[in-house]
Design a protein around this motif. Structure first.
Motif, PDB file in Angstrom:
ATOM      1  N   ASP A   1      40.425  39.318  34.924  1.00  0.00           N
ATOM      2  CA  ASP A   1      39.043  39.174  35.375  1.00  0.00           C
ATOM      3  C   ASP A   1      38.649  40.262  36.365  1.00  0.00           C
ATOM      4  N   ASN A   2      39.637  40.914  36.972  1.00  0.00           N
ATOM      5  CA  ASN A   2      39.337  41.948  37.961  1.00  0.00           C
ATOM      6  C   ASN A   2      39.058  43.306  37.330  1.00  0.00           C
ATOM      7  N   ILE A   3      39.602  43.559  36.148  1.00  0.00           N
ATOM      8  CA  ILE A   3      39.461  44.894  35.556  1.00  0.00           C
ATOM      9  C   ILE A   3      38.763  44.880  34.201  1.00  0.00           C
ATOM     10  N   CYS A   4      38.424  43.716  33.664  1.00  0.00           N
ATOM     11  CA  CYS A   4      37.835  43.640  32.321  1.00  0.00           C
ATOM     12  C   CYS A   4      36.513  42.881  32.343  1.00  0.00           C
ATOM     13  N   GLU A   5      35.620  43.265  31.455  1.00  0.00           N
ATOM     14  CA  GLU A   5      34.425  42.480  31.155  1.00  0.00           C
ATOM     15  C   GLU A   5      34.807  41.525  30.030  1.00  0.00           C
ATOM     16  N   ILE A   6      34.968  40.267  30.347  1.00  0.00           N
ATOM     17  CA  ILE A   6      35.458  39.301  29.359  1.00  0.00           C
ATOM     18  C   ILE A   6      34.587  39.251  28.100  1.00  0.00           C
ATOM     19  N   PRO A   7      33.244  39.278  28.204  1.00  0.00           N
ATOM     20  CA  PRO A   7      32.443  39.287  26.964  1.00  0.00           C
ATOM     21  C   PRO A   7      32.751  40.474  26.052  1.00  0.00           C
ATOM     22  N   LEU A   8      33.054  41.633  26.651  1.00  0.00           N
ATOM     23  CA  LEU A   8      33.398  42.802  25.832  1.00  0.00           C
ATOM     24  C   LEU A   8      34.732  42.601  25.125  1.00  0.00           C
ATOM     25  N   ALA A   9      35.696  42.035  25.815  1.00  0.00           N
ATOM     26  CA  ALA A   9      36.995  41.779  25.196  1.00  0.00           C
ATOM     27  C   ALA A   9      36.862  40.786  24.049  1.00  0.00           C
ATOM     28  N   VAL A  10      36.032  39.756  24.234  1.00  0.00           N
ATOM     29  CA  VAL A  10      35.822  38.749  23.189  1.00  0.00           C
ATOM     30  C   VAL A  10      35.132  39.372  21.975  1.00  0.00           C
ATOM     31  N   SER A  11      34.078  40.153  22.235  1.00  0.00           N
ATOM     32  CA  SER A  11      33.300  40.726  21.122  1.00  0.00           C
ATOM     33  C   SER A  11      34.039  41.852  20.417  1.00  0.00           C
ATOM     34  N   ALA A  12      35.066  42.425  21.057  1.00  0.00           N
ATOM     35  CA  ALA A  12      35.802  43.534  20.438  1.00  0.00           C
ATOM     36  C   ALA A  12      36.668  43.070  19.280  1.00  0.00           C
ATOM     37  N   CYS A  13      37.011  41.792  19.228  1.00  0.00           N
ATOM     38  CA  CYS A  13      37.931  41.304  18.201  1.00  0.00           C
ATOM     39  C   CYS A  13      37.221  41.135  16.865  1.00  0.00           C
ATOM     40  N   PRO A  14      37.651  41.836  15.810  1.00  0.00           N
ATOM     41  CA  PRO A  14      36.971  41.743  14.515  1.00  0.00           C
ATOM     42  C   PRO A  14      37.219  40.426  13.782  1.00  0.00           C
ATOM     43  N   THR A  15      38.223  39.668  14.207  1.00  0.00           N
ATOM     44  CA  THR A  15      38.524  38.402  13.517  1.00  0.00           C
ATOM     45  C   THR A  15      38.189  37.174  14.358  1.00  0.00           C
ATOM     46  N   GLY A  16      37.585  37.385  15.509  1.00  0.00           N
ATOM     47  CA  GLY A  16      37.221  36.251  16.354  1.00  0.00           C
ATOM     48  C   GLY A  16      38.416  35.492  16.900  1.00  0.00           C
ATOM     49  N   ALA A  17      39.499  36.205  17.187  1.00  0.00           N
ATOM     50  CA  ALA A  17      40.718  35.550  17.657  1.00  0.00           C
ATOM     51  C   ALA A  17      40.744  35.350  19.166  1.00  0.00           C
ATOM     52  N   ILE A  18      39.757  35.895  19.873  1.00  0.00           N
ATOM     53  CA  ILE A  18      39.742  35.821  21.332  1.00  0.00           C
ATOM     54  C   ILE A  18      38.548  34.982  21.791  1.00  0.00           C
ATOM     55  N   LYS A  19      38.765  34.106  22.752  1.00  0.00           N
ATOM     56  CA  LYS A  19      37.675  33.311  23.315  1.00  0.00           C
ATOM     57  C   LYS A  19      37.868  33.208  24.828  1.00  0.00           C
ATOM     58  N   PRO A  20      36.773  33.015  25.561  1.00  0.00           N
ATOM     59  CA  PRO A  20      36.887  32.869  27.022  1.00  0.00           C
ATOM     60  C   PRO A  20      37.712  31.637  27.374  1.00  0.00           C
ATOM     61  N   SER A  21      38.397  31.722  28.495  1.00  0.00           N
ATOM     62  CA  SER A  21      39.239  30.606  28.915  1.00  0.00           C
ATOM     63  C   SER A  21      39.394  30.629  30.431  1.00  0.00           C
ATOM     64  N   LYS A  22      39.864  29.551  30.963  1.00  0.00           N
ATOM     65  CA  LYS A  22      40.210  29.478  32.385  1.00  0.00           C
ATOM     66  C   LYS A  22      41.680  29.073  32.493  1.00  0.00           C
ATOM     67  N   VAL A  23      42.404  29.730  33.386  1.00  0.00           N
ATOM     68  CA  VAL A  23      43.808  29.407  33.599  1.00  0.00           C
ATOM     69  C   VAL A  23      44.045  29.194  35.092  1.00  0.00           C
ATOM     70  N   GLU A  24      45.080  28.471  35.393  1.00  0.00           N
ATOM     71  CA  GLU A  24      45.405  28.185  36.794  1.00  0.00           C
ATOM     72  C   GLU A  24      46.571  29.062  37.242  1.00  0.00           C
ATOM     73  N   ILE A  25      46.348  29.803  38.323  1.00  0.00           N
ATOM     74  CA  ILE A  25      47.374  30.672  38.901  1.00  0.00           C
ATOM     75  C   ILE A  25      47.494  30.342  40.387  1.00  0.00           C
ATOM     76  N   ASP A  26      48.657  29.908  40.788  1.00  0.00           N
ATOM     77  CA  ASP A  26      48.907  29.538  42.180  1.00  0.00           C
ATOM     78  C   ASP A  26      47.896  28.516  42.689  1.00  0.00           C
ATOM     79  N   GLY A  27      47.605  27.538  41.825  1.00  0.00           N
ATOM     80  CA  GLY A  27      46.703  26.477  42.209  1.00  0.00           C
ATOM     81  C   GLY A  27      45.229  26.850  42.181  1.00  0.00           C
ATOM     82  N   LYS A  28      44.931  28.053  41.728  1.00  0.00           N
ATOM     83  CA  LYS A  28      43.543  28.511  41.689  1.00  0.00           C
ATOM     84  C   LYS A  28      43.142  28.821  40.256  1.00  0.00           C
TER      85      LYS A  28
END
Length: 387
Positions: free
Chosen positions: A219-246
């Motif tokens: 999230d610090n170095i990428c535009e998530i919508p661009l990463a999602v739209s770059a996939c030609p097969t729709g294999a990537i979707k936005p998500s939230k993950v927990e790291i160190d309780g955050k």
């Protein structure tokens, strides 16, 4: 208005305009005999491997000597090439699309002197600096991409496999003993900027594992919508993950839909795709651009995976040499590799070349058949021709 106050006169748009801001016009760099006879050539012939003779309607003659080059050259090597051109060719030379170098002279005496000079120049190990060849029914130089030297998504190297393959194919570079020309290309990833889809033999680097998602920095170095739209097969979707309780913004990859193309990594450096275990090479055969004898063809997968084996890639070089030798022994004159395979049947091709047919080799590309009858100028209307 700003552009008028700066001195621009709309009534005289070219007044004071600087137009020569790019390279000089290419016609300034023609050898005089080429410029004189441009578009007025009568015929040409191959005098011997690597030497062509063009004759103009004016009677002027040009001898062209083609030597093998490399995509990556040192400055000293380029200076030596220029010195040869200054000495024999009036300072003129040209590079071909396959990284060959061509020197042009106008007399047989100049040709003999040029060839003798080129053949006398050796590397410290004894090999030719400027091997003459690459014309006619031969294996010409390999056009290739950047590989590990520069490309950001390579699944294999470029210069390494090309050097290893051409070392094994060198006898075919300096002779014209094949049924027809054999064009080999390499692309170090599925972006395929090396023309492998339309070459007699295509070497393609492939990834076999989905990207690794670096959630802690994505999230610090990428535009998530661009990463999602770059996939030609729709294999990537936005998500939230927990790291160190955050909880942080990230993406999730559906591995079953991933085609390992590397587009996501192009848009997001936190999704690396390279894998020492998964990366390797696919071998393709049968493509061509030429419209001679048969229409242009796409190459087809014949070996679905060859491991990367630097520095000499023994499995790859052995397979390519075997395919070329079987083709040379069985094809008819002027028949390209793909035309030979289609004539005898691809099943027979796999048998003769000792290749295993797997489900990865099934050609399911049918797209052009759905929207057009032909993709070739061999389809000709004849109403305008009198019976």
């Amino acid at each position: 208005m700003a552009f008028i106050s700066s001195g621009y006169n709309p009534d005289k748009p070219m007044e004071g305009r600087i137009t020569d801001i790019g390279p000089r016009h290419f016609e300034e760099f023609y050898p005089p005999v080429i410029k004189k006879n441009k578009g007025q050539w009568d015929y040409h012939e191959i005098v011997k491997p690597g030497v062509l003779k063009h004759v103009g309607l004016s009677g002027d003659v040009v001898y062209t000597v083609r030597v093998g080059g490399a995509r990556l050259m040192s400055v000293s090597h380029i200076r030596e090439i220029c010195a040869i051109a200054d000495k024999h060719c009036g300072g003129h030379l040209r590079f071909t699309t396959r990284n060959n170098i061509e020197f042009m002279v106008e007399t047989e005496a100049a040709l003999d002197a040029l060839v003798a000079d080129l053949e006398s120049r050796k590397f410290a190990g004894g090999s030719n600096k400027f091997p003459i060849g690459g014309t006619g029914a031969c294996v010409s130089n390999i056009v290739h991409t950047q590989g590990y030297a520069h490309c950001h998504t390579p699944a294999t190297d470029a210069s390494g496999p090309v050097k290893a393959v051409m070392d094994d194919m060198f006898e075919y570079f300096q002779s014209m003993t094949l049924p027809a020309m054999v064009r080999i290309s390499l692309a170090c990833c599925l972006n395929m900027c090396g023309a492998v889809h339309c070459s007699d033999i295509g070497i393609v680097g492939i990834h076999r594992k989905p990207p690794i998602v670096e959630h802690d920095r994505l999230d610090n170095i990428c535009e998530i919508p661009l990463a999602v739209s770059a996939c030609p097969t729709g294999a990537i979707k936005p998500s939230k993950v927990e790291i160190d309780g955050k909880k942080v913004n990230s993406v999730a990859v559906n591995a079953s839909r991933c085609m390992y193309c590397g587009n996501c990594y192009t848009m997001c450096p936190a999704m690396p795709l390279a894998s020492g275990e998964g990366d390797g090479i696919v071998l393709m055969v049968g493509g061509k651009v030429s419209n001679r004898i048969s229409m242009p063809k796409f190459s087809k997968v014949v070996v679905a995976y060859i491991p990367n084996e630097p520095p000499r890639w023994p499995t790859l070089t052995k397979m390519i040499k075997h395919i070329v030798e079987v083709y040379a022994a069985n094809a008819k004159k002027y028949e390209r590799l793909g035309e030979w395979a289609e004539r005898i049947g691809w099943e027979k091709f796999f048998e003769l070349c000792d290749l295993e047919f797997t489900h990865h080799c099934i050609d399911d590309f049918r797209d052009p058949a759905y929207y057009t009858w032909r993709q070739s100028t061999q389809f000709k209307f004849t109403k305008h021709i009198e019976a």
